[in-house]
Design a protein around this motif. Structure first.
Motif, short mmCIF file in Angstrom:
data_model
loop_
_atom_site.label_atom_id
_atom_site.label_comp_id
_atom_site.label_asym_id
_atom_site.label_seq_id
_atom_site.Cartn_x
_atom_site.Cartn_y
_atom_site.Cartn_z
N LYS A 171 52.61 -36.49 31.17
CA LYS A 171 53.12 -37.79 31.64
C LYS A 171 53.19 -38.80 30.51
O LYS A 171 54.20 -39.49 30.32
CB LYS A 171 52.24 -38.31 32.77
CG LYS A 171 52.63 -39.68 33.32
CD LYS A 171 51.71 -40.06 34.47
CE LYS A 171 52.08 -41.42 35.07
NZ LYS A 171 51.76 -42.52 34.12
N GLU A 172 52.11 -38.91 29.74
CA GLU A 172 52.07 -39.91 28.67
C GLU A 172 53.03 -39.56 27.54
O GLU A 172 53.63 -40.45 26.92
CB GLU A 172 50.63 -40.05 28.16
CG GLU A 172 49.70 -40.67 29.20
CD GLU A 172 48.30 -40.90 28.69
OE1 GLU A 172 47.97 -40.42 27.58
OE2 GLU A 172 47.52 -41.59 29.39
N GLU B 39 56.44 -40.71 28.67
CA GLU B 39 56.55 -42.17 28.62
C GLU B 39 56.73 -42.66 27.19
O GLU B 39 57.60 -43.51 26.91
CB GLU B 39 55.30 -42.80 29.23
CG GLU B 39 55.21 -42.62 30.75
CD GLU B 39 53.90 -43.13 31.32
OE1 GLU B 39 53.83 -43.28 32.55
OE2 GLU B 39 52.95 -43.38 30.53
N GLN C 88 60.05 -44.48 25.23
CA GLN C 88 59.96 -45.76 24.53
C GLN C 88 60.58 -45.68 23.14
O GLN C 88 61.26 -46.61 22.69
CB GLN C 88 58.50 -46.21 24.44
CG GLN C 88 57.91 -46.66 25.77
CD GLN C 88 56.50 -47.22 25.63
OE1 GLN C 88 56.11 -47.70 24.56
NE2 GLN C 88 55.73 -47.16 26.71
N TYR D 94 51.55 -47.59 22.13
CA TYR D 94 51.19 -46.88 23.37
C TYR D 94 49.71 -46.52 23.30
O TYR D 94 49.28 -45.78 22.41
CB TYR D 94 52.04 -45.62 23.53
CG TYR D 94 51.91 -44.98 24.90
CD1 TYR D 94 52.83 -45.25 25.89
CD2 TYR D 94 50.85 -44.13 25.19
CE1 TYR D 94 52.71 -44.69 27.15
CE2 TYR D 94 50.71 -43.56 26.44
CZ TYR D 94 51.64 -43.84 27.42
OH TYR D 94 51.52 -43.29 28.67
N ILE E 20 58.91 -38.67 38.01
CA ILE E 20 59.33 -39.23 36.72
C ILE E 20 60.46 -38.48 36.02
O ILE E 20 61.07 -39.02 35.10
CB ILE E 20 58.14 -39.34 35.75
CG1 ILE E 20 57.66 -37.96 35.30
CG2 ILE E 20 57.00 -40.15 36.37
CD1 ILE E 20 56.63 -38.02 34.17
#
Length: 343
Positions: free
Chosen positions: A119-120, A123, A127, A136, A175
């Motif tokens: 997930k991270e 993300e 970005q 982050y 997501i």
């Protein structure tokens, strides 16, 4: 009327540059995407895409799947923004958490918190594509004041998640731009997986992403020969990877809960591999088990199996070709599903 959508992939063979030749054929015949498999320690999932980009004009190019442990989100952003330049904005990031054996035994990294790490990573990757500075501070990913030194061609490279277990399926629903289910899963599993993806999307307040899968595809006029080609990979994949078995069980895979499957196929395969090769162990895999889990056999058997996958609610398929008849397989799919008319 919905249009059946197809990508193409290859299981280990053929080597380059033959793969690129077949990707060009797939583009000419109406396939919408081509995917480079990064399975175990075969060819990496990115380099072939650059070669395919140079030989094609329209077909989208994705990885299936790179993982968030052996590549950082920073490197992924560099890689896919560059691939987007080379391919004129046709790249797809296909990402999946892989497994403990690959990450720890083969790469020497720690396989920790795969859900959060995936997930991270997604993300942070997104970005970077804005072209702005990235700060982050996640639980598993930390980036301090980094930005790409060139402007990415687009800020929204599609992210497709390769997932198997229930928590990952829900996360993908929440997501991902698309979801690719694993190979060698049963019809019951597919139905349950789609439901979990929809649950994740509903919880996130969004429409569900497109869902596809990578069915292993082996075609031959001799249907038994086509199935024999698949059996060693099937034996290794479904009988000797306990992490995948556990994930399937949690989602619900009725085929693998049957006592006859466990006692007559899975247990004999596992016992045989303790002293013999996977090819010998594969002798315990019957033809009908292959039929349940792959598109393998005569041309009629193969396309009927693909039809069944669409009937289960999948939006697209990425047949992963095995055997010797790569061009024949591409042509058979294109003819049966009228892909030329869809482009």
């Amino acid at each position: 009327m919905a249009v059946d959508r197809f990508g193409i992939a290859f299981v280990h063979q053929p080597p380059e540059p033959r793969q690129g030749t077949y990707v060009r054929l797939a583009e000419d015949r109406g396939f919408e995407s081509a995917w480079a498999l990064e399975t175990r320690l075969m060819r990496d999932g990115v380099t072939p895409l650059t070669a395919w980009a140079a030989r094609t004009n329209r077909i989208c190019l994705g990885t299936a799947m790179i993982n968030p442990f052996t590549r950082t989100p920073t490197l992924m952003a560099q890689t896919f923004a560059t691939l987007d330049e080379i391919s004129n904005e046709r790249s797809i990031l296909g990402i999946g958490a892989a497994n403990q054996m690959l990450v720890e035994d083969f790469h020497g990294e720690q396989f920790e918190r795969p859900l959060t790490r995936t997930k991270e990573t997604i993300e942070a990757f997104r970005q970077f594509l804005t072209g702005d500075r990235v700060d982050y501070d996640g639980e598993t990913v930390s980036i301090n004041g980094a930005s790409l030194d060139f402007q990415p061609p687009r800020p929204n490279i599609p992210v497709y998640m390769g997932v198997t277990g229930p928590r990952m399926l829900r996360l993908a629903g929440a997501i991902a731009d698309g979801v690719v289910l694993n190979a060698f899963v049963s019809e019951g599993y597919i139905k349950n997986a789609i439901s979990l993806i929809e649950d994740g999307a509903n919880e996130a307040g969004r429409d569900p992403p497109d869902v596809g899968m990578v069915p292993v595809f082996s075609i031959d006029a001799d249907g038994h020969s086509a199935k024999e080609t698949v059996k060693p990979l099937l034996a290794e994949y479904v009988c000797n990877l306990p992490g995948l078995e556990d994930a399937r069980r949690k989602v619900g895979d009725p085929l693998f809960e049957r006592e006859d499957v466990r006692s007559e196929i899975m247990e004999p395969v596992r016992e045989t591999t303790e002293t013999e090769s996977i090819e010998v162990a594969a002798e315990h895999v019957p033809d009908d088990f292959v039929t349940e889990l792959a598109a393998a056999g005569t041309p009629t058997e193969c396309v009927e199996r693909l039809d069944t996958y669409f009937d289960l609610g999948l939006d697209f398929l990425v047949p992963s070709l095995m055997g010797e008849h790569y061009g024949y397989g591409i042509e058979t799919i294109a003819d049966h599903f009228d892909l030329d008319d869809a482009t």
